[in-house]
Design a protein around this motif. Structure first.
Motif, short mmCIF file in Angstrom:
data_model
loop_
_atom_site.label_atom_id
_atom_site.label_comp_id
_atom_site.label_asym_id
_atom_site.label_seq_id
_atom_site.Cartn_x
_atom_site.Cartn_y
_atom_site.Cartn_z
N PRO A 41 15.08 13.92 -4.93
CA PRO A 41 16.04 14.88 -4.41
C PRO A 41 15.36 16.23 -4.19
O PRO A 41 14.34 16.53 -4.82
N PRO A 42 15.91 17.08 -3.29
CA PRO A 42 15.30 18.38 -3.05
C PRO A 42 15.41 19.26 -4.29
O PRO A 42 16.35 19.15 -5.07
N VAL A 43 14.43 20.13 -4.47
CA VAL A 43 14.39 21.02 -5.62
C VAL A 43 14.63 22.43 -5.16
O VAL A 43 14.05 22.90 -4.18
#
Length: 111
Positions: A107-109
């Motif tokens: 997932p994007p951080v």
């Protein structure tokens, strides 16, 4: 490099033909101390050899080597070549997109 390759393309076969002709077309013998020595080289008319030349001819013509190391090398080289040639150059894989299930993308951080 291409010019050198072109020169060698003609020079090496001509060198081999000259060598092969030299060892097959000019065979003659000499009697030295009751021993007949047969060898080949281009010559004109009668000629003789020095004692060192006769000794060198004798040792070169009586050279014996075991063929076992050569056979082992040839067999191993053949097996390596067979292994290299048996591996397909291109492998075809089919990627299937899964609509549901586990995604391997993280997932994007947000920092």
């Amino acid at each position: 490099m291409e010019k050198l390759r072109n020169i060698l393309k003609w020079f090496l076969p001509l060198l081999f033909i000259a060598y092969l002709g030299g060892i097959t077309l000019f065979t003659h013998s000499h009697v030295v101390n009751g021993v007949i020595i047969v060898h080949s080289h281009p010559f004109k008319g009668e000629h003789s050899h020095t004692e060192a030349q006769v000794e060198t001819i004798f040792f070169l013509s009586s050279f014996v080597a075991s063929s076992l190391p050569a056979i082992l090398f040839v067999v191993s080289a053949f097996l390596i070549l067979l292994r290299v040639l048996s591996v397909p150059a291109v492998e075809h894989t089919k990627c299937v997109r899964v609509r549901c299930g586990i995604s391997l993308r993280a997932p994007p951080v947000v920092h």
